[in-house]
Design an enzyme around this catalytic site. Structure first.
Site, PDB file in Angstrom:
ATOM      1  N   THR A  42       0.823  -1.219   0.000  1.00 42.29           N
ATOM      2  CA  THR A  42       0.000   0.000   0.000  1.00 42.29           C
ATOM      3  C   THR A  42       0.848   1.254   0.000  1.00 42.29           C
ATOM      4  O   THR A  42       0.480   2.271  -0.579  1.00 42.29           O
ATOM      5  CB  THR A  42      -0.931  -0.004   1.223  1.00 42.29           C
ATOM      6  OG1 THR A  42      -1.862  -1.059   1.072  1.00 42.29           O
ATOM      7  CG2 THR A  42      -1.685   1.300   1.375  1.00 42.29           C
ATOM      8  N   TYR A  49      -8.063   0.853  -3.426  1.00 40.49           N
ATOM      9  CA  TYR A  49      -6.931   1.346  -4.223  1.00 40.49           C
ATOM     10  C   TYR A  49      -6.191   0.130  -4.765  1.00 40.49           C
ATOM     11  O   TYR A  49      -6.450  -1.007  -4.374  1.00 40.49           O
ATOM     12  CB  TYR A  49      -5.977   2.185  -3.351  1.00 40.49           C
ATOM     13  CG  TYR A  49      -5.492   1.408  -2.147  1.00 40.49           C
ATOM     14  CD1 TYR A  49      -6.189   1.468  -0.930  1.00 40.49           C
ATOM     15  CD2 TYR A  49      -4.388   0.554  -2.223  1.00 40.49           C
ATOM     16  CE1 TYR A  49      -5.785   0.711   0.158  1.00 40.49           C
ATOM     17  CE2 TYR A  49      -3.982  -0.203  -1.138  1.00 40.49           C
ATOM     18  CZ  TYR A  49      -4.687  -0.113   0.044  1.00 40.49           C
ATOM     19  OH  TYR A  49      -4.301  -0.873   1.120  1.00 40.49           O
ATOM     20  N   SER A  71       1.883  -7.784  -0.570  1.00 37.79           N
ATOM     21  CA  SER A  71       2.656  -8.747   0.231  1.00 37.79           C
ATOM     22  C   SER A  71       1.924 -10.047   0.522  1.00 37.79           C
ATOM     23  O   SER A  71       2.547 -11.041   0.895  1.00 37.79           O
ATOM     24  CB  SER A  71       3.115  -8.112   1.541  1.00 37.79           C
ATOM     25  OG  SER A  71       2.036  -7.998   2.456  1.00 37.79           O
ATOM     26  N   THR A  94       1.590  -4.440   4.205  1.00 40.62           N
ATOM     27  CA  THR A  94       1.394  -4.671   5.650  1.00 40.62           C
ATOM     28  C   THR A  94       0.878  -6.080   5.938  1.00 40.62           C
ATOM     29  O   THR A  94       0.985  -6.556   7.058  1.00 40.62           O
ATOM     30  CB  THR A  94       0.388  -3.664   6.206  1.00 40.62           C
ATOM     31  OG1 THR A  94      -0.847  -3.804   5.481  1.00 40.62           O
ATOM     32  CG2 THR A  94       0.904  -2.240   6.083  1.00 40.62           C
ATOM     33  N   ASP A  95       0.304  -6.758   4.935  1.00 41.83           N
ATOM     34  CA  ASP A  95      -0.333  -8.049   5.210  1.00 41.83           C
ATOM     35  C   ASP A  95       0.635  -9.097   5.740  1.00 41.83           C
ATOM     36  O   ASP A  95       0.301  -9.823   6.667  1.00 41.83           O
ATOM     37  CB  ASP A  95      -1.028  -8.592   3.949  1.00 41.83           C
ATOM     38  CG  ASP A  95      -2.297  -7.837   3.635  1.00 41.83           C
ATOM     39  OD1 ASP A  95      -3.009  -8.235   2.698  1.00 41.83           O
ATOM     40  OD2 ASP A  95      -2.553  -6.828   4.319  1.00 41.83           O
ATOM     41  N   LYS A 133       0.071  -7.666  12.454  1.00 43.15           N
ATOM     42  CA  LYS A 133      -1.007  -6.773  12.018  1.00 43.15           C
ATOM     43  C   LYS A 133      -2.239  -7.141  12.838  1.00 43.15           C
ATOM     44  O   LYS A 133      -2.759  -8.239  12.739  1.00 43.15           O
ATOM     45  CB  LYS A 133      -1.276  -6.944  10.534  1.00 43.15           C
ATOM     46  CG  LYS A 133      -2.215  -5.885   9.957  1.00 43.15           C
ATOM     47  CD  LYS A 133      -2.250  -6.010   8.436  1.00 43.15           C
ATOM     48  CE  LYS A 133      -3.121  -4.950   7.807  1.00 43.15           C
ATOM     49  NZ  LYS A 133      -3.130  -5.073   6.315  1.00 43.15           N
ATOM     50  N   GLU A 148      -2.587 -28.824  27.319  1.00 44.39           N
ATOM     51  CA  GLU A 148      -3.791 -29.331  26.616  1.00 44.39           C
ATOM     52  C   GLU A 148      -3.536 -30.670  25.930  1.00 44.39           C
ATOM     53  O   GLU A 148      -4.457 -31.403  25.618  1.00 44.39           O
ATOM     54  CB  GLU A 148      -4.218 -28.296  25.556  1.00 44.39           C
ATOM     55  CG  GLU A 148      -4.829 -27.039  26.153  1.00 44.39           C
ATOM     56  CD  GLU A 148      -6.194 -27.303  26.799  1.00 44.39           C
ATOM     57  OE1 GLU A 148      -6.631 -26.448  27.581  1.00 44.39           O
ATOM     58  OE2 GLU A 148      -6.791 -28.374  26.535  1.00 44.39           O
TER      59      GLU A 148
HETATM   60  N1  DAS Z   1      -2.434  -5.911   0.228  1.00 46.25           N
HETATM   61  C1  DAS Z   1      -1.663  -5.259   1.252  1.00 46.25           C
HETATM   62  C2  DAS Z   1      -0.219  -5.729   1.168  1.00 46.25           C
HETATM   63  O1  DAS Z   1       0.417  -5.575   0.118  1.00 46.25           O
HETATM   64  C3  DAS Z   1      -1.665  -3.785   1.116  1.00 46.25           C
HETATM   65  C4  DAS Z   1      -0.943  -3.163   2.287  1.00 46.25           C
HETATM   66  O2  DAS Z   1      -1.595  -2.966   3.307  1.00 46.25           O
HETATM   67  O3  DAS Z   1       0.266  -2.912   2.202  1.00 46.25           O
HETATM   68  O4  DAS Z   1       0.258  -6.249   2.167  1.00 46.25           O
END
Ligand code: DAS
Length: 361
Positions: free
Chosen positions: A45, A59, A92, A125-126, A198, A318
């Site tokens: 992103t 986007y 990602s 971020t994923d 995340k 467990e």
């Molecule tokens: N799809 C997400 C990624 O590329 C976009 C982001 O949040 O960076 O990890």
């Protein structure tokens, strides 16, 4: 014969030119003395673009090239000499083990260069948390390596990418960020690549570590409040330079009405270890225990993690892990347990060694 006034004017001009030249060379010297930070761009992103400023969540990721990202942030030159490389241009969620290996090899090579003081990786971020942990385990350097992303594209109102990138470069340019392992700098916080994940998928305050961030970065200054206690980078027994491939390790999710279809499918696919994201303290449904025991009997490692975000899985609580020869993932979430299991299996196939590694990393 030049008149006095012409002479003084030409001296003034020459004096002024010399003054400007010395000021310019002083500025050039000052810039040259700044730390050199390399920005490795992979997409996400932070390189995204939306149709309008109102599109903060709709986007296309991985569109803006690294040189445009850097050109859009002239303030970076206040904190470092910055150069950029476009390693990938992908979202990602599409990272593969090959991407991890290629990125790790490039980071390792740059970290060895005397003219590189720090490295920033712009990343989606994923799966940033997985890449950060992988590099934390395998890159042998004390130089700052900082991953950064954004939750909104640069085209959106109140985009977060520019300040996130500025902060990440300032952290990577800081001597006090060295020796802390691979870091994630997001939303003014500095996290260890080991603990961060995340936590919210729709806010700029998206990342959390259950044991807390290491510190904060505000206006380019770092404020540290704790340091990592688990092994990383120079204290690691793993080295990206020795890893040519990563073994297959996958994850099955535990839930009510659990069945063994996924477990048996992964076994047929030839996984070397299977992470079980159990309920509660890594609980395994009665109807799945025998399948996992059979998997272990065929040489596949079983790693008990939990779908519960925080806390940690207790060995022999467990499930009788000693009796079944299973491994517990400690406080690692399933996706992190998978990263550690892959790296560990490049060195050992012994379950007791694996358990030691899960305690120490
Ligand atoms: N799809 C997400 C990624 O590329 C976009 C982001 O949040 O960076 O990890």
């Amino acid at each position: 014969m030049l008149s006095a006034s012409l002479l003084s004017a030409s001296f003034t001009r020459r004096g002024l030119a010399a003054l400007l030249l010395s000021a310019a060379s002083a500025a050039a010297l000052a810039q040259a003395a700044k730390p050199h930070v390399v920005v490795l761009a992979t997409g996400g992103t932070i390189a995204g673009a939306g149709a309008s400023a109102a599109n903060s969540a709709t986007y296309a990721a991985a569109k803006v090239p690294v040189d445009k990202l850097l050109a859009g942030l002239p303030e970076l030159s206040n904190v470092a000499k910055v150069s950029g490389e476009q390693v990938f241009q992908i979202a990602s969620e599409s990272f593969t083990n090959d991407h991890l290996l290629k990125l790790g090899q490039r980071v390792s090579a740059l970290a060895k260069q005397a003219d590189v003081d720090g490295i920033v990786i712009t990343h989606g971020t994923d799966t940033m948390e997985e890449t950060a942990y992988f590099l934390n385990l395998t890159v042998r350097t004390a130089k700052p390596i900082v991953l950064v992303g954004s939750m909104r594209p640069g085209t959106a109102l109140s985009a977060d990418g520019a300040l996130n990138l500025y902060s990440a470069v300032s952290v990577a340019a800081s001597k006090d960020a060295g020796g802390k392992g691979v870091l994630v700098s997001m939303n003014d916080e500095i996290h260890t690549g080991r603990d961060v994940h995340k936590h919210v998928n729709i806010k700029t305050e998206a990342f959390k570590s259950q044991w807390g961030p290491l510190g904060m970065v505000v206006e380019g200054k770092n404020y540290w409040f704790r340091a990592p206690v688990k092994r990383h980078t120079l204290q690691s027994e793993f080295n990206i330079d020795d890893i040519k491939a990563l073994p297959a390790v996958d994850i099955v999710y535990g839930y009510g009405n659990m069945n063994t279809t996924g477990i048996e499918a992964y076994h047929r696919a030839g996984v070397k270890a299977l992470v079980h994201a159990g309920t509660g303290n890594g609980s395994v449904a009665a109807q799945a225990v025998e399948s996992l025991k059979a998997l272990r009997a065929k040489g596949v490692h079983v790693i008990r993690s939990s779908r519960v975000p925080d806390g940690f899985v207790i060995r022999n609580a467990e499930q009788p892990d000693d009796q079944y020869d299973w491994v517990v993932a400690h406080d690692l979430r399933p996706q992190k347990a998978r990263i550690l299991a892959m790296v560990a299996l490049t060195k050992t196939n012994d379950s007791k060694e694996l358990q030691r590694i899960f305690w120490e990393y």
